[in-house]
Design a protein around this motif. Structure first.
Motif, PDB file in Angstrom:
ATOM      1  N   GLN A   1     -11.667  -1.007   0.042  1.00  0.00           N
ATOM      2  CA  GLN A   1     -11.479   0.308  -0.415  1.00  0.00           C
ATOM      3  C   GLN A   1     -10.653   1.116   0.545  1.00  0.00           C
ATOM      4  OE1 GLN A   1     -11.886   2.000  -3.209  1.00  0.00           O
ATOM      5  NE2 GLN A   1     -12.913   0.076  -4.384  1.00  0.00           N
ATOM      6  N   LYS A   2     -10.826   0.925   1.837  1.00  0.00           N
ATOM      7  CA  LYS A   2     -10.170   1.672   2.804  1.00  0.00           C
ATOM      8  C   LYS A   2      -8.673   1.391   2.801  1.00  0.00           C
ATOM      9  CE  LYS A   2     -14.182   1.501   6.033  1.00  0.00           C
ATOM     10  NZ  LYS A   2     -14.549   0.624   7.145  1.00  0.00           N
ATOM     11  N   ASN A   3      -8.396   0.375   2.595  1.00  0.00           N
ATOM     12  CA  ASN A   3      -7.006  -0.258   2.503  1.00  0.00           C
ATOM     13  C   ASN A   3      -6.281   0.432   1.516  1.00  0.00           C
ATOM     14  OD1 ASN A   3      -6.231  -1.960   4.933  1.00  0.00           O
ATOM     15  ND2 ASN A   3      -8.056  -3.132   3.972  1.00  0.00           N
ATOM     16  N   LEU A   4      -6.752   0.861   0.533  1.00  0.00           N
ATOM     17  CA  LEU A   4      -5.923   1.402  -0.562  1.00  0.00           C
ATOM     18  C   LEU A   4      -5.132   2.869  -0.037  1.00  0.00           C
ATOM     19  CD1 LEU A   4      -8.520   1.813  -3.695  1.00  0.00           C
ATOM     20  CD2 LEU A   4      -6.788   0.148  -3.147  1.00  0.00           C
ATOM     21  N   ALA A   5      -5.633   3.215   0.865  1.00  0.00           N
ATOM     22  CA  ALA A   5      -4.799   4.430   1.517  1.00  0.00           C
ATOM     23  C   ALA A   5      -3.312   4.091   1.730  1.00  0.00           C
ATOM     24  CB  ALA A   5      -5.493   4.943   2.652  1.00  0.00           C
ATOM     25  N   ILE A   6      -3.219   2.840   2.298  1.00  0.00           N
ATOM     26  CA  ILE A   6      -1.756   2.423   2.928  1.00  0.00           C
ATOM     27  C   ILE A   6      -0.970   2.067   1.682  1.00  0.00           C
ATOM     28  CG2 ILE A   6      -2.696   1.900   4.972  1.00  0.00           C
ATOM     29  CD1 ILE A   6      -2.254  -1.241   3.915  1.00  0.00           C
ATOM     30  N   LEU A   7      -1.456   2.025   0.366  1.00  0.00           N
ATOM     31  CA  LEU A   7      -0.507   1.369  -0.558  1.00  0.00           C
ATOM     32  C   LEU A   7       0.093   2.380  -1.537  1.00  0.00           C
ATOM     33  CD1 LEU A   7      -3.241  -1.231  -2.031  1.00  0.00           C
ATOM     34  CD2 LEU A   7      -1.241  -1.685  -0.215  1.00  0.00           C
ATOM     35  N   SER A   8       1.088   2.058  -2.175  1.00  0.00           N
ATOM     36  CA  SER A   8       1.762   3.024  -3.159  1.00  0.00           C
ATOM     37  C   SER A   8       0.990   3.093  -4.412  1.00  0.00           C
ATOM     38  CB  SER A   8       3.136   2.388  -3.370  1.00  0.00           C
ATOM     39  OG  SER A   8       3.191   1.229  -4.098  1.00  0.00           O
ATOM     40  N   PRO A   9       1.159   3.810  -5.234  1.00  0.00           N
ATOM     41  CA  PRO A   9       0.507   4.126  -6.468  1.00  0.00           C
ATOM     42  C   PRO A   9       0.614   3.018  -7.278  1.00  0.00           C
ATOM     43  CG  PRO A   9       1.684   6.047  -6.364  1.00  0.00           C
ATOM     44  CD  PRO A   9       2.282   5.188  -5.214  1.00  0.00           C
ATOM     45  N   ASP A  10       1.653   2.085  -7.573  1.00  0.00           N
ATOM     46  CA  ASP A  10       1.732   0.981  -8.302  1.00  0.00           C
ATOM     47  C   ASP A  10       0.861  -0.028  -7.740  1.00  0.00           C
ATOM     48  OD1 ASP A  10       3.436   2.131  -9.992  1.00  0.00           O
ATOM     49  OD2 ASP A  10       5.299   1.155  -9.205  1.00  0.00           O
ATOM     50  N   ARG A  41       1.102  -4.897   2.366  1.00  0.00           N
ATOM     51  CA  ARG A  41       2.126  -4.464   1.479  1.00  0.00           C
ATOM     52  C   ARG A  41       2.981  -5.569   0.768  1.00  0.00           C
ATOM     53  NH1 ARG A  41       1.696   0.877   4.449  1.00  0.00           N
ATOM     54  NH2 ARG A  41       3.274  -0.095   6.051  1.00  0.00           N
ATOM     55  N   ASN A  42       3.268  -6.490   1.775  1.00  0.00           N
ATOM     56  CA  ASN A  42       4.052  -7.485   1.377  1.00  0.00           C
ATOM     57  C   ASN A  42       3.309  -8.375   0.368  1.00  0.00           C
ATOM     58  OD1 ASN A  42       6.295  -6.672   2.677  1.00  0.00           O
ATOM     59  ND2 ASN A  42       5.878  -8.056   4.472  1.00  0.00           N
ATOM     60  N   PHE A  43       2.082  -8.461   0.496  1.00  0.00           N
ATOM     61  CA  PHE A  43       1.090  -9.134  -0.324  1.00  0.00           C
ATOM     62  C   PHE A  43       1.491  -8.641  -1.688  1.00  0.00           C
ATOM     63  CE2 PHE A  43      -2.778  -9.061  -2.880  1.00  0.00           C
ATOM     64  CZ  PHE A  43      -3.406 -10.539  -2.734  1.00  0.00           C
ATOM     65  N   PHE A  44       1.426  -7.112  -1.573  1.00  0.00           N
ATOM     66  CA  PHE A  44       1.638  -6.765  -3.243  1.00  0.00           C
ATOM     67  C   PHE A  44       2.920  -6.854  -3.550  1.00  0.00           C
ATOM     68  CE2 PHE A  44      -2.517  -4.711  -2.020  1.00  0.00           C
ATOM     69  CZ  PHE A  44      -3.087  -5.056  -3.321  1.00  0.00           C
TER      70      PHE A  44
END
Ligand code: GDU
Length: 598
Positions: A1-10, A41-44
């Protein structure tokens, strides 16, 4: 959950989808935000690719995987309710009137065709380090499979345009499906050889993506053992070609350009193009929406069997049953002996060589419904009989020949059977495995693949009236093969049997020790007696008549041990090399009419 903050909306949307589909295990080992953020982010980026390249996205992949894994655990028979029987199709005999008629129909049609080569596989069974398309099809000329395929398509294109006069020069589209394993090397092979004479705009490479690996029956995606920020992936199979063609938009472009047929083929069959014109003629004459090329199949041979399946509810379909499934299916449906030869010495089920001819219009309609998705299967290797855990991760797979599985029973699905000597000689097995093939079954090795080309060319010339000596038996890399004279020609010399007959006349003879290479289109053999090696190189506008007696020491086959690592891999895998002792080489580099008669 905490890591969501570093991700883009997509990326957040994808993360939610993964959590909702039970994939929280992918993130269990993720450290606090601030650590490895770029890697996360690369994972995504990878998840985005996996999601986009699968019809219906990753959620659909996971859903299908759960269903198929449950079926597999329950031991469900994929053919439940179906009874197999031998289907009827068109059986062709090389060189007879029927064959010639279909060839002519095929040549007429081929200008309305596109060719699609599936070449994403690495060929683990062959154990060759390069891409298979770069392997020489024969060692007398060194012509690799890709060059042979391209020259064959160009020759068909010319022949078709010559036959249908008054039409502009068509350029037959050629698509190659690659994968991460083969893409760069395929492109390099094309570019460093000027596309072997094809217009670069005629060729299109479509790269298939791998699919996510699955760790358990709940379809938990597997983390790459070497990189915790990657999902482990494996090849999805040649069935991807349909969704790639569909999503590329090429099919509609072809349809708008008036094309009618799509021909699919595989990476190492040096004989295939000898069968293409007649098979396409069958498709057009019989109006088959799906036509599979088949050859007589030896029981247990590693090629699928074309089978008619009749369901208890009356539905029927003609479909490939893959070689590992045919035996259990037969045993389960009253054929107690399973996959065995019948009185002909062959399996009663024709062998699928995975050369498919699809009619473009109905193909587009079907893919518009399915998005190009092909019925998949899963083949987990379980740790024990409880079937609760796997020895290693698995994945869904699909095969291009399963395309007809979603068609309505009214679809016109047929097959065209020809002799194996004419149509099928793949290079798939390494020397050790080939040497273990039961006696009488084909080796499918580099050795047998090359020898099959010489045999077919000799038999075709024999049929055209040339006297060709019988072969001798020799053993290379532990495989006993027939060695015929080493005869090859460029595809443009003769793409059909009728064309070949026009190129040979009088009393020609070729001895077993001979080698003949014909490069050029207007080369005519008349009263030629060859006992040695003869190489003819002639430019397009030269017309050359070759006759008389040619005798020299020729080219000799020398044994090579496949374990001898001082010898290049592509030579030692066949078990012989060619020692060019003496030859007659004739070069015609200027336009004009020439006659050679020593
Ligand atoms: N291929 C891909 N992507 C993949 C896997 C394979 O493009 O993910 C390509 C290979 O490069 C090759 C073709 O697909 O050109 C076939 O691959 P294999 O040679 O490994 O196929 P198999 O021998 O397992 O079997 C296939 C059919 C059989 C039979 C046989 C005939 O599934 O039914 O027709 O080819 O050669």
């Amino acid at each position: 959950q905490k890591n969501l903050a570093i991700l883009s909306p997509d990326q957040i949307e994808l993360a939610k989808m993964l959590l909702e589909t039970g994939q929280s295990n992918l993130f269990e080992h993720w450290p606090e935000p601030g650590v490895d953020d770029e890697k996360k982010r690369n994972f995504f980026d990878q998840v985005t690719r996996l999601n986009a390249s699968y019809p219906g996205g990753l959620a659909s992949y996971i859903q299908t995987a759960r269903e198929l894994l449950a079926d597999s655990k329950a031991g469900k028979n994929p053919f439940d309710g179906f009874t197999p029987s031998v289907p009827s199709g068109e059986n062709l005999t090389f060189g007879d009137g029927n064959f010639v008629k279909f060839e002519e129909a095929g040549i007429r049609e081929v200008r309305n065709a596109a060719f699609v080569l599936v070449a994403g596989g690495l060929g683990e069974r062959l154990g060759y380090n390069g891409i298979k398309l770069a392997l020489p099809s024969v060692s007398t000329t060194g012509t690799c499979f890709l060059q042979h395929y391209i020259e064959s398509i160009l020759a068909l294109q010319d022949a078709s345009c010559r036959l249908v006069q008054g039409k502009y020069q068509t350029q037959i589209p050629f698509v190659i499906m690659t994968s991460d394993d083969t893409h760069a090397r395929t492109l390099e092979l094309l570019e460093s050889n000027a596309y072997f004479g094809m217009k670069p705009t005629q060729v299109k490479l479509l790269k298939q993506e791998k699919v996510a690996c699955l760790n358990d029956n709940d379809a938990k995606l597997a983390v790459d053992p070497y990189n915790k920020y990657r999902i482990q992936t494996k090849p999805h199979g040649h069935g991807d070609v349909h969704s790639l063609l569909y999503s590329s938009g090429l099919l509609n472009l072809w349809h708008d350009a008036g094309l009618k047929w799509v021909l699919f083929f595989q990476d190492t069959n040096g004989l295939l193009f000898k069968a293409i014109p007649a098979a396409l003629g069958v498709s057009s004459t019989k109006q088959y929406q799906v036509n599979s090329l088949a050859v007589p199949r030896k029981a247990k041979e590693a090629i699928g069997g074309i089978t008619k399946l009749t369901h208890a509810d009356g539905r029927t379909m003609v479909i490939n049953v893959e070689y590992n499934q045919l035996d259990p299916l037969l045993r389960a449906t009253g054929y107690g002996d399973g996959d065995v030869n019948c009185e002909t010495g062959y399996s009663p089920f024709p062998g699928n060589i995975n050369q498919l001819i699809l009619e473009l219009g109905p193909y587009i309609k079907e893919l518009t419904k399915t998005g190009g998705a092909i019925k998949e299967f899963v083949n987990p290797k379980y740790k024990d009989s409880s079937k609760t855990s796997f020895k290693s991760s698995t994945r869904l797979e699909c095969m291009m020949q399963d395309y007809p599985k979603t068609l309505l029973p009214s679809a016109r699905v047929g097959f065209t059977a020809m002799d194996a000597w004419l149509a099928y000689a793949p290079v798939k097995n390494n020397p050790e495995d080939a040497a273990k093939v039961p006696k009488g079954n084909p080796y499918h090795s580099a050795t047998s693949g090359e020898m099959a080309i010489y045999r077919a060319n000799s038999l075709i010339l024999r049929k055209a009236g040339v006297q060709i000596d019988d072969p001798v038996l020799q053993v290379f890399n532990g495989q006993e093969v027939e060695v015929w004279p080493r005869i090859t020609w460029e595809p443009k010399w003769a793409v059909t049997f009728s064309e070949m007959r026009r190129k040979v006349g009088g009393n020609c003879s070729i001895s077993q020790k001979s080698t003949m290479i014909i490069k050029g289109r207007h080369v005519f053999l008349e009263d030629l007696s060859l006992d040695g090696a003869l190489v003819i190189n002639s430019v397009e506008d030269a017309e050359v008549k070759v006759g008389g007696s040619v005798q020299n020491k020729g080219w000799i086959l020398e044994h090579v041990d496949h374990k001898d690592t001082s010898v290049p891999e592509e030579v030692r895998t066949r078990g012989f090399r060619i020692n060019k002792v003496e030859q007659l080489e004739m070069n015609y580099s200027e336009p004009g009419k020439f006659c050679f008669n020593p």
